[in-house]
Write a protein that holds these residues in place. Structure first.
Motif, PDB file in Angstrom:
ATOM      1  N   ILE A   7      49.057  43.779  42.727  1.00 11.15           N
ATOM      2  CA  ILE A   7      48.796  43.507  41.315  1.00 11.15           C
ATOM      3  C   ILE A   7      49.421  44.642  40.500  1.00 11.15           C
ATOM      4  O   ILE A   7      49.172  45.819  40.772  1.00 11.15           O
ATOM      5  CB  ILE A   7      47.278  43.481  41.005  1.00 11.15           C
ATOM      6  N   ASP A 118      38.096  36.862  32.254  1.00 10.24           N
ATOM      7  CA  ASP A 118      38.262  37.669  33.481  1.00 10.24           C
ATOM      8  C   ASP A 118      38.133  36.803  34.739  1.00 10.24           C
ATOM      9  O   ASP A 118      38.904  36.950  35.688  1.00 10.24           O
ATOM     10  CB  ASP A 118      37.212  38.792  33.546  1.00 10.24           C
ATOM     11  N   HIS A 122      41.124  36.289  37.569  1.00 14.51           N
ATOM     12  CA  HIS A 122      40.942  36.554  39.004  1.00 14.51           C
ATOM     13  C   HIS A 122      41.311  35.321  39.827  1.00 14.51           C
ATOM     14  O   HIS A 122      42.005  35.430  40.834  1.00 14.51           O
ATOM     15  CB  HIS A 122      39.497  36.986  39.303  1.00 14.51           C
ATOM     16  N   SER A 125      45.024  34.760  40.064  1.00 19.59           N
ATOM     17  CA  SER A 125      45.783  35.808  40.776  1.00 19.59           C
ATOM     18  C   SER A 125      45.555  35.808  42.272  1.00 19.59           C
ATOM     19  O   SER A 125      46.077  36.687  42.956  1.00 19.59           O
ATOM     20  CB  SER A 125      45.385  37.198  40.282  1.00 19.59           C
ATOM     21  N   PHE A 142      41.372  44.558  36.813  1.00 19.03           N
ATOM     22  CA  PHE A 142      41.824  44.959  38.154  1.00 19.03           C
ATOM     23  C   PHE A 142      41.898  46.482  38.232  1.00 19.03           C
ATOM     24  O   PHE A 142      42.991  47.059  38.239  1.00 19.03           O
ATOM     25  CB  PHE A 142      43.186  44.337  38.491  1.00 19.03           C
ATOM     26  N   ASN A 144      41.590  48.338  40.619  1.00 25.72           N
ATOM     27  CA  ASN A 144      42.286  48.795  41.825  1.00 25.72           C
ATOM     28  C   ASN A 144      43.729  48.300  41.890  1.00 25.72           C
ATOM     29  O   ASN A 144      44.327  48.275  42.973  1.00 25.72           O
ATOM     30  CB  ASN A 144      41.545  48.324  43.084  1.00 25.72           C
ATOM     31  N   ALA A 145      44.282  47.911  40.759  1.00 25.76           N
ATOM     32  CA  ALA A 145      45.677  47.431  40.753  1.00 25.76           C
ATOM     33  C   ALA A 145      46.581  48.472  41.395  1.00 25.76           C
ATOM     34  O   ALA A 145      46.385  49.675  41.215  1.00 25.76           O
ATOM     35  CB  ALA A 145      46.120  47.166  39.311  1.00 25.76           C
TER      36      ALA A 145
END
Ligand code: DC
Length: 232
Positions: A7, A118, A122, A125, A142, A144-145
């Protein structure tokens, strides 16, 4: 062989060229492009068409909350680019008008609207490589992209870009009004309680006030290569 999911989050102020840059990433490195701002614009259009926003800009949140489960937004990736659909209606043009731009910030500040968007981002994606532009992708949607980019540019450069964009689309526009709208949106976007616009600590910052698209491309290639090596 399945490619690893990646991502890339592209956040920043309005009219900094986020979508152009995110589309460039998508094209150069075969990522799926998702425009989170379009989703907020779609919800805004829905609220306007249903009469949930008064002429003075007051939002009937209760009515919107009740009707929101009936709203269906999705992206269609075509040769024309990524288009937003409401059911079977292409609303890409309708969501880019000044009327929608004037109402979108307060709509996007509503917590239940953010949750609704959101969840869809998700779902859209899941699996694969996605580049998404917005305001809170790298901080909230995200966190933790794999790669976060934060874009900024001088306010007068941004206003001129937005104005040129509207004129090119054949819309009536006034530079001062455009600059005022951008200023208001910056303020609301950065000061709202839920997911305000801010730079993630681990984001790479790009100020493209004086950069050409070619220079942006060179910057991007260096960044991607440094981060992921050669993407296969
Ligand atoms: O990127 P844009 O101008 O199309 O976004 C429209 C509005 O949506 C903008 O005023 C802020 C809001 N937005 C948001 O709050 N969070 C996002 N991730 C994307 C957009």
């Amino acid at each position: 062989m399945k490619v690893p999911d990646i991502i890339i989050a592209v956040d920043g102020f309005s009219s900094t060229g986020k979508s152009t840059f995110a589309k460039l990433i998508a094209k150069e490195f075969a990522f799926l492009y998702l425009d989170s701002g379009a989703m907020y614009r779609g919800v805004t259009l829905f609220a306007m068409e249903r009469g949930f926003i008064s002429a003075e800009g007051k939002i009937d949140e209760k009515a919107l909350k009740k009707a929101l489960p009936k709203l269906e937004l999705h992206f269609v990736h075509s040769e024309e680019g990524t288009l937003l659909f409401m059911g079977d209606r292409n609303i890409e043009k309708l969501i880019r008008t000044m009327e929608v731009s004037g109402n979108v910030s307060p709509i996007s500040a509503i917590p239940f609207v953010r949750k609704w968007v959101d969840e869809r981002l998700h779902a859209f994606s899941e699996g694969g490589r996605v580049v998404m532009d917005g305001r809170d992708i790298g901080t909230t949607v995200f966190p933790n992209a794999e790669l976060k980019i934060f874009m900024t540019a001088k306010p007068e450069v941004r206003a001129q870009r937005r104005y040129d964009e509207l004129i090119a689309k054949g819309e009536k526009a006034d530079l001062q009004e455009v600059a005022k709208n951008l200023q208001e949106r910056d303020y609301i976007d950065s000061h709202r309680e839920t997911s305000p616009l801010r730079q993630a600590e681990d984001a790479y910052v790009m100020d493209n006030s004086d950069m050409t698209l070619h220079e942006e491309t060179v910057w991007l290639r260096g960044l991607i290569q440094g981060k992921f090596g050669i993407l296969e």
